[in-house]
Design a protein around this motif. Structure first.
Motif, short mmCIF file in Angstrom:
data_model
loop_
_atom_site.label_atom_id
_atom_site.label_comp_id
_atom_site.label_asym_id
_atom_site.label_seq_id
_atom_site.Cartn_x
_atom_site.Cartn_y
_atom_site.Cartn_z
N LEU A 284 -15.19 -2.47 4.13
CA LEU A 284 -14.95 -1.08 4.56
C LEU A 284 -16.26 -0.36 4.81
O LEU A 284 -16.40 0.38 5.81
CB LEU A 284 -14.13 -0.34 3.52
N ARG A 285 -17.24 -0.57 3.98
CA ARG A 285 -18.54 0.09 4.14
C ARG A 285 -19.33 -0.54 5.28
O ARG A 285 -19.98 0.16 6.06
CB ARG A 285 -19.33 -0.02 2.82
N ARG A 286 -19.26 -1.86 5.39
CA ARG A 286 -20.05 -2.56 6.41
C ARG A 286 -19.62 -2.16 7.82
O ARG A 286 -20.46 -2.00 8.72
CB ARG A 286 -19.90 -4.07 6.23
N TYR A 287 -18.31 -2.02 8.03
CA TYR A 287 -17.80 -1.73 9.37
C TYR A 287 -17.26 -0.31 9.50
O TYR A 287 -16.37 -0.04 10.30
CB TYR A 287 -16.69 -2.73 9.72
N ALA A 288 -17.82 0.60 8.71
CA ALA A 288 -17.33 1.99 8.70
C ALA A 288 -17.38 2.63 10.08
O ALA A 288 -16.54 3.48 10.41
CB ALA A 288 -18.13 2.82 7.71
N GLY A 289 -18.34 2.25 10.91
CA GLY A 289 -18.47 2.86 12.24
C GLY A 289 -17.75 2.12 13.34
O GLY A 289 -17.83 2.51 14.51
N PRO B 11 -13.98 0.77 13.72
CA PRO B 11 -12.64 0.56 13.18
C PRO B 11 -12.00 -0.77 13.59
O PRO B 11 -11.29 -1.39 12.78
CB PRO B 11 -11.85 1.74 13.72
N MET B 12 -12.24 -1.20 14.81
CA MET B 12 -11.63 -2.46 15.26
C MET B 12 -12.20 -3.65 14.50
O MET B 12 -11.46 -4.50 13.99
CB MET B 12 -11.84 -2.66 16.76
N ALA B 13 -13.54 -3.69 14.39
CA ALA B 13 -14.16 -4.79 13.64
C ALA B 13 -13.77 -4.72 12.17
O ALA B 13 -13.56 -5.76 11.52
CB ALA B 13 -15.68 -4.72 13.80
N GLN B 14 -13.64 -3.52 11.66
CA GLN B 14 -13.25 -3.34 10.26
C GLN B 14 -11.86 -3.92 10.02
O GLN B 14 -11.61 -4.64 9.06
CB GLN B 14 -13.29 -1.87 9.89
#
Length: 558
Positions: free
Chosen positions: A168-173, A175-178
């Motif tokens: 969640l923190r790594r891909y916070a910016g 949303p699709m990758a998250q």
């Protein structure tokens, strides 16, 4: 009571950690209770367990902090690495909060218990008492490994669950990758029992690299042995000059660590109390596995002594506000739940000096006897194949939900050809075993390395066999050579009732609790071979289980 959310505390390297602060509104000052955790300070289940609101209403200033790199706190997430320094800095910060009386106590289970030990080892002057629950002493004896085998059962699901916040923190910016990363992680988590546990090599598990997440610490501790000190308590308790309350469960994955920490603190002359119930890591009610130990076994009653939460707060108040009038009776040095008779008993020590180490000998014909063999007897033998390991069925464990802890019916395990069984005749009288159980096997294998697993069971009058304690040792062997293998089964307090029988299993796997030995000697191998295993039990090559038997009638009262 008032609540402040995400109150910042700056660590020595500038990283900001955040805590929720629960403060009584009446006139203080108040003693401080601190809990530090990586699981999210607002997680409902943990909030219920720690009950910061109830503790604040009882007259404590309660601080619950997200550890470094977790949830509201800044920094990078590395299990264990920063807990000593961050614990020291946080204790000093919490002691200076408005409304504090300057005395800090720490509380909480498992990882939260270890953050207490690490802070205590750092020796912040304001820390006055700790109350670690279900936590370990030696990480290679219950956390990372046991008897040389990896604690795979906890390593995989624990690391995957902690990976959610990491992703969640790594891909916070993005949303699709998250979403894609989380779906893949959840897929491996959901498949853990049938797929993920089985991946090889277990010692460098592909799932952690696949998701780019930190693992519990087994792999790192093998690469950097000195790093294990970041969560090791064993051998260091004498450095800590604090009172401690130790709470554990007989079927907890860290049961022996709880006992070892208490014993070491008492040996160092520190004030210490011990409570051991018939509990698992997360279950503290009166029912566990297949057995109903009774409502009085729960933390809500403790044999009608009161709620554990109240007793713990009373204990903490004595050390944090020594002038306050105690609201709870003094705890005995040791409070044990004796399974089998299902009674609480107060003791003055652990281990019990009156317990007598008593040999039970493995004999030919599947017999288990108190008399040693006097002649040669036929050996026992089986073939261990890591492609078809003995499945984990109960025990002192913490795993995915498909593998519940506690005492479970062993019928399916005992029907397997790769499990040797040794059973006593029905007991004429009750036999109490309270203390540490060890097995001494005279064993041989045709492999360069293999595992030996021993389990102690209680067979009731209906013939149902349930596990009490077990253990494993990973052995390097000269093929075909008989050697003594000592297996530590940890400790229990258990009465085998009259008419019951004692049974011992000998096998070579307990998967996925412990990783499979592939029998090749390759530490990160993916290829396996079967092993032919032989157990000797004759006059010159004894195999035995050593039980700490408490003579009847046992002292103390329930």
């Amino acid at each position: 009571m008032t609540i402040e959310h995400d109150v910042p505390a700056t660590m020595r390297d500038g990283v900001v950690l955040r805590a929720d602060v629960y403060r009584p509104t009446a006139d203080g000052p108040w003693p401080v209770l601190l809990a530090r955790l990586p699981y999210g300070k607002n997680q409902p289940m943990l909030a219920g367990l720690m009950d910061p609101v109830g503790r604040a209403r009882r007259g404590f200033l309660v601080v619950v902090q997200d550890t470094r790199g977790r949830y509201a706190s800044d920094g990078e997430w590395e299990p264990w690495t920063y807990e000593m320094d961050d614990g020291y800095d946080t204790v000093r910060w919490a002691a200076a909060l408005p409304g504090s009386n300057g005395s800090v106590g720490m509380f909480g289970p498992s990882y939260l218990g270890n953050t207490q030990w690490m802070a205590a080892l750092a020796k912040p002057p304001e820390l006055k008492a700790i109350s670690p629950m279900v936590t370990w002493s030696e990480p290679d004896d219950g956390l990372f490994a046991r008897g040389g085998a990896q604690e795979l059962g906890i390593t995989v699901p624990w690391s995957l669950m902690q990976g959610v916040d990491t992703l969640l923190r790594r891909y916070a910016g993005d949303p699709m990758a998250q979403g894609q990363a989380l779906m893949a992680l959840v897929g491996d988590t959901d498949a853990v029992a049938h797929t993920t546990y089985w991946e090889l090599p277990a010692g460098h598990h592909p799932v952690f690299e696949r998701h780019g997440i930190p693992e519990l610490g087994f792999e790192r501790s093998r690469r950097e042995p000195e790093w294990s000190d970041s969560c090791r308590v064993a051998g260091r308790q004498a450095e800590i000059d604090l009172p401690s309350l130790h709470t554990g469960g007989w079927y907890d994955i860290f049961s022996q660590g709880t006992l070892d920490n208490f014993t070491a603190m008492r040996a160092a002359g520190r004030p210490a109390n011990l409570i051991m119930g018939p509990w698992s890591h997360t279950g503290t009610m009166g029912y566990l596995g297949d057995v109903n130990f009774g409502m009085a076994a729960s933390t809500e009653l403790l044999g009608f002594r009161g709620r554990f939460a109240d007793l713990e707060l009373g204990w903490l108040r004595r050390w944090l506000s020594p002038g306050d009038e105690p609201s709870q009776p003094e705890l005995p040095p040791v409070l044990l739940f004796v399974m089998g008779t299902n009674q609480w008993r107060e003791e003055q020590e652990w281990p019990l000096a009156r317990a007598v180490d008593t040999d039970l000998f493995l004999r030919a014909g599947n017999r288990l006897a108190f008399d040693a063999p006097e002649t040669e007897e036929e050996t026992g033998a089986f073939t261990y194949d890591s492609a078809d390991p003995v499945p984990t069925t109960g025990g002192a464990l913490l795993m995915s939900n498909e593998f519940p802890p506690g005492p479970l019916d062993q019928a399916k395990i005992e029907a397997r050809p790769d499990v040797l069984l040794y059973t006593t005749d029905p007991l004429a009288d009750d036999l109490e075993v309270t203390g540490r159980v060890r097995a001494h096997l005279t064993a041989a294998t045709d492999a360069p390395t293999t595992d030996w697993v021993v389990r102690l069971c209680d067979v009731d009058t209906r013939g149902v066999s349930r596990n009490v304690v077990d253990g494993i040792v990973r052995a390097v062997a000269t093929p075909g050579e008989f050697t003594e293998q000592v297996v530590d089964l940890w400790s229990t307090s258990y009465v085998f009732r009259a008419g019951h029988r004692i049974r011992v299993h000998v096998t070579s796997s307990n998967f996925p609790r412990w990783d499979r030995n592939l029998n090749t000697g390759e530490p990160l191998g993916t290829q396996s071979r079967p092993a032919r295993q032989v157990i000797a039990h004759d006059a010159s090559r004894l195999s035995r289980v050593v039980l700490p038997v408490v003579p009847a009638p046992a002292e103390g009262r329930a």
